[in-house]
Design a protein around this motif. Structure first.
Motif, PDB file in Angstrom:
ATOM      1  N   UNK A   1     -58.017  69.531  46.977  1.00  0.00           N
ATOM      2  CA  UNK A   1     -58.253  70.548  45.959  1.00  0.00           C
ATOM      3  C   UNK A   1     -59.745  70.546  45.609  1.00  0.00           C
ATOM      4  N   UNK A   2     -60.297  71.724  45.366  1.00  0.00           N
ATOM      5  CA  UNK A   2     -61.719  71.779  45.020  1.00  0.00           C
ATOM      6  C   UNK A   2     -61.935  71.351  43.571  1.00  0.00           C
ATOM      7  N   UNK A   3     -63.051  70.642  43.354  1.00  0.00           N
ATOM      8  CA  UNK A   3     -63.372  70.252  41.978  1.00  0.00           C
ATOM      9  C   UNK A   3     -63.660  71.517  41.168  1.00  0.00           C
ATOM     10  N   UNK A   4     -64.356  72.447  41.855  1.00  0.00           N
ATOM     11  CA  UNK A   4     -64.687  73.722  41.220  1.00  0.00           C
ATOM     12  C   UNK A   4     -63.729  74.750  41.809  1.00  0.00           C
TER      13      UNK A   4
ATOM     14  N   UNK B   1     -59.360  81.523  42.958  1.00  0.00           N
ATOM     15  CA  UNK B   1     -58.181  81.877  42.177  1.00  0.00           C
ATOM     16  C   UNK B   1     -58.577  82.974  41.191  1.00  0.00           C
ATOM     17  N   UNK B   2     -57.609  83.799  40.860  1.00  0.00           N
ATOM     18  CA  UNK B   2     -57.914  84.824  39.851  1.00  0.00           C
ATOM     19  C   UNK B   2     -57.804  84.252  38.431  1.00  0.00           C
ATOM     20  N   UNK B   3     -57.361  82.975  38.367  1.00  0.00           N
ATOM     21  CA  UNK B   3     -57.268  82.329  37.050  1.00  0.00           C
ATOM     22  C   UNK B   3     -58.423  81.353  36.840  1.00  0.00           C
ATOM     23  N   UNK B   4     -59.625  81.796  37.195  1.00  0.00           N
ATOM     24  CA  UNK B   4     -60.792  80.918  37.036  1.00  0.00           C
ATOM     25  C   UNK B   4     -60.971  80.550  35.567  1.00  0.00           C
ATOM     26  N   UNK B   5     -61.393  79.315  35.356  1.00  0.00           N
ATOM     27  CA  UNK B   5     -61.576  78.895  33.968  1.00  0.00           C
ATOM     28  C   UNK B   5     -62.992  79.223  33.504  1.00  0.00           C
ATOM     29  N   UNK B   6     -63.162  79.361  32.198  1.00  0.00           N
ATOM     30  CA  UNK B   6     -64.502  79.600  31.641  1.00  0.00           C
ATOM     31  C   UNK B   6     -65.420  78.431  31.977  1.00  0.00           C
ATOM     32  N   UNK B   7     -64.828  77.241  31.998  1.00  0.00           N
ATOM     33  CA  UNK B   7     -65.628  76.044  32.273  1.00  0.00           C
ATOM     34  C   UNK B   7     -66.204  76.108  33.698  1.00  0.00           C
ATOM     35  N   UNK B   8     -65.331  76.477  34.644  1.00  0.00           N
ATOM     36  CA  UNK B   8     -65.801  76.575  36.034  1.00  0.00           C
ATOM     37  C   UNK B   8     -66.870  77.660  36.167  1.00  0.00           C
ATOM     38  N   UNK B   9     -66.671  78.793  35.496  1.00  0.00           N
ATOM     39  CA  UNK B   9     -67.641  79.879  35.610  1.00  0.00           C
ATOM     40  C   UNK B   9     -68.965  79.503  34.949  1.00  0.00           C
ATOM     41  N   UNK B  10     -68.882  78.691  33.887  1.00  0.00           N
ATOM     42  CA  UNK B  10     -70.102  78.207  33.245  1.00  0.00           C
ATOM     43  C   UNK B  10     -70.881  77.326  34.238  1.00  0.00           C
ATOM     44  N   UNK B  11     -70.148  76.488  34.953  1.00  0.00           N
ATOM     45  CA  UNK B  11     -70.797  75.628  35.963  1.00  0.00           C
ATOM     46  C   UNK B  11     -71.445  76.492  37.044  1.00  0.00           C
ATOM     47  N   UNK B  12     -70.730  77.550  37.476  1.00  0.00           N
ATOM     48  CA  UNK B  12     -71.281  78.440  38.511  1.00  0.00           C
ATOM     49  C   UNK B  12     -72.587  79.050  38.031  1.00  0.00           C
TER      50      UNK B  12
END
Ligand code: NDP
Length: 500
Positions: A466-469, A473-484
């Protein structure tokens, strides 16, 4: 089985020896239905061939090579009879061809087998590989000037890459095609290599058939028709077309060597070589000396009898093209050797014309005969500009004792191949890809690029964890998008590596 014993032949082609006009053989002309039937058979053969894998294919190809080598004298007789070229030239053609077949057979696995590629930081959880898979059935359409070497540059590499081949030779030279397919049938079988004799219509039928790729070698004009035919099914093609190769001679060149190669490349095979020497650009200060050396060698050549250096024109109508170019060249240029009188029917003695206007047909269009135009230039730079001044871009040669200047000229030449201090030096180097640019065609035969030309790259990415980031998925988290949003400038914002 090679020839179409099962094909209802409605018409035939008869080949004749260009030297004396005697009949060599008669072959059926395959029509649309026969072409379709052959492609179907090759499709079944392709499945078997693909299943053999690299190791077994290599063994089969080497057995076929040995069968060709052991019948080389007979094959040379066939090539010589249909083209009119000396037996020795035909043997040389066979030797060059077998070198390529050997290389393709022995290197296919190394070049094409599935290999791992780096997935990169963000995709560390993907195991990424690329493999090169056969297309299936490749249709090969060949010319008559080197009826073995030229099409085999496609056939050897297509087979080694795991494809079956349906080969349509020129109507002037079906003999070698049928002969190699017979050797295949004896050595390997399974309808993997089929020869299909006929005329231009047979070529059209093959180009519009269900083959998965077309390898065409011939004139630029025919390549355009083949592309249009192949477009009907969006069949990809590789096109090896005509040329107008130039030799560039610097003031510091070894003129003896240059003259020798110019005569070999310009007059050998009666000038009927796609990468033959048709033009020479020589530094003005050494022009007279070079012309004298070229003429001294060329006037010694014999074009008649058992010990002729080259044969008559294979294609009768090519004589008219040569005559037209000679006449056009003489409107502005001067004959250094021969002229219109050198054209004695299909036998043409060497012709050398100097100081020809650059707009002349003899400078701009493919002559495909034993005519060499020699024009003076100020230096290598001007020679490159002039060499680049035709619609063609197949090969070129540079003669100079200054290797750096030679490489600089090579870099600026708009061609697919350049030789320095030789002509045709690449032809036997199997690892070197061959092909043209501009109206000389596109795609490559020979070498690793030649193997890949007959393969479709297939990429496989296996998710191993599984990817850490988690971005897919269409259910991306705000946290992951902040990291991006933080990572984009961090990874790509600094133009790292842009500094020289
Ligand atoms: P052509 O273009 O006349 O013919 C080439 C092949 O195409 C022949 O098999 C011919 O069949 C076939 N053909 C003719 N018309 C069609 C069509 N409408 N659709 C499909 N196929 C067709 O070339 P040549 O045989 O006269 O060969 C000489 C040319 O080949 C020169 O320009 C030379 O420079 C070039 N050449 C290029 C090489 C390279 O590697 N770049 C190497 C060798 C030659 P048929 O003969 O039966 O009519």
């Amino acid at each position: 089985m090679t020839l179409m014993e099962d094909t209802p032949a409605t018409a035939q082609v008869t080949t004749r020896n260009p030297v004396d006009g005697t009949v060599v053989a008669t072959y059926p002309i395959a029509d649309h239905a026969a072409v379709a039937a052959h492609v179907d058979r090759a499709r079944a053969g392709a499945a078997w061939w693909r299943d053999q894998g690299y190791r077994d294919r290599r063994a089969h190809l080497l057995r076929w090579k040995s069968a060709i080598a052991n019948g080389a004298e007979e094959l040379a007789d066939l090539i010589s009879a249909e083209t009119g070229k000396p037996h020795g030239d035909a043997l040389l053609e066979i030797m060059l061809t077998l070198g390529h077949l050997d290389w393709a057979a022995k290197n296919a696995e190394r070049v094409l087998k599935r290999r791992k590629v780096k997935a990169g930081l963000i995709n560390y959880n993907q195991h990424a590989t690329v493999g090169y898979e056969p297309y299936g059935v490749v249709g090969v359409i060949g010319p008559w000037n080197y009826p073995l070497y030229t099409p085999m540059g496609s056939i050897s590499y297509a087979l080694a890459a795991g494809n079956a081949v349906v080969f349509k030779p020129s109507e002037l030279t079906p003999g070698p095609a049928v002969w190699i397919a017979e050797r295949w049938a004896e050595a390997v079988g399974h309808d993997v290599l089929l020869a299909l004799t006929g005329d231009g219509g047979t070529g059209t039928a093959l180009a519009t058939s269900a083959v998965d790729k077309i390898a065409f070698t011939g004139s630029t004009a025919t390549a355009k028709k083949v592309m249009a035919s192949a477009a009907q099914r969006l069949t990809p093609i590789v096109a090896e077309c005509g040329g107008k190769d130039a030799v560039l001679v610097a003031a510091d060149a070894d003129l003896e060597a240059a003259a020798d190669f110019i005569v070999f490349g310009g007059m050998g095979n009666s000038g009927q070589t796609c990468v033959g020497v048709e033009r020479v650009y020589v530094a003005e200060s050494v022009k007279d000396s070079l012309v004298a050396k070229v003429v001294a060698r060329a006037e010694r050549l014999r074009t008649d009898g058992q010990d002729a250096h080259y044969g008559p024109m294979t294609l009768p109508s090519q004589t008219d093209v040569v005559a037209q170019h000679v006449n056009d060249a003489l409107r502005t240029g001067s004959a250094a050797l021969g002229g219109p009188d050198s054209i004695k029917g299909r036998r043409i003695d060497p012709i050398v014309i100097t100081d020809v206007d650059e707009s002349s047909e003899a400078v701009q269009a493919e002559t495909f005969g034993p005519l060499v135009v020699i024009n003076p230039v100020a230096n290598l730079d001007e020679a490159v500009d002039r060499a680049n001044g035709t619609p063609y871009g197949l090969g070129a040669a540079v003669f100079t004792s200054n290797r750096r200047a030679g490489k600089a000229a090579a870099a600026r030449l708009e061609t697919g191949v350049v030789t320095i201090n030789s002509v045709l030096g690449f032809a036997g180097v199997a690892a070197l890809p061959f092909g043209g640019v501009k109206e000389s065609g596109f795609g490559r035969i020979h070498g690793a690029d030649g193997l890949r030309e007959f393969s479709a790259a297939k990429s496989i990415a296996i998710q191993t964890r599984k990817a850490a980031l988690n971005l897919l998925t269409l259910d991306r988290t705000d946290k992951d998008m902040h990291t991006v949003s933080k990572m984009i400038p961090m990874l790509h914002g600094r133009a790292k590596g842009a500094k020289h």
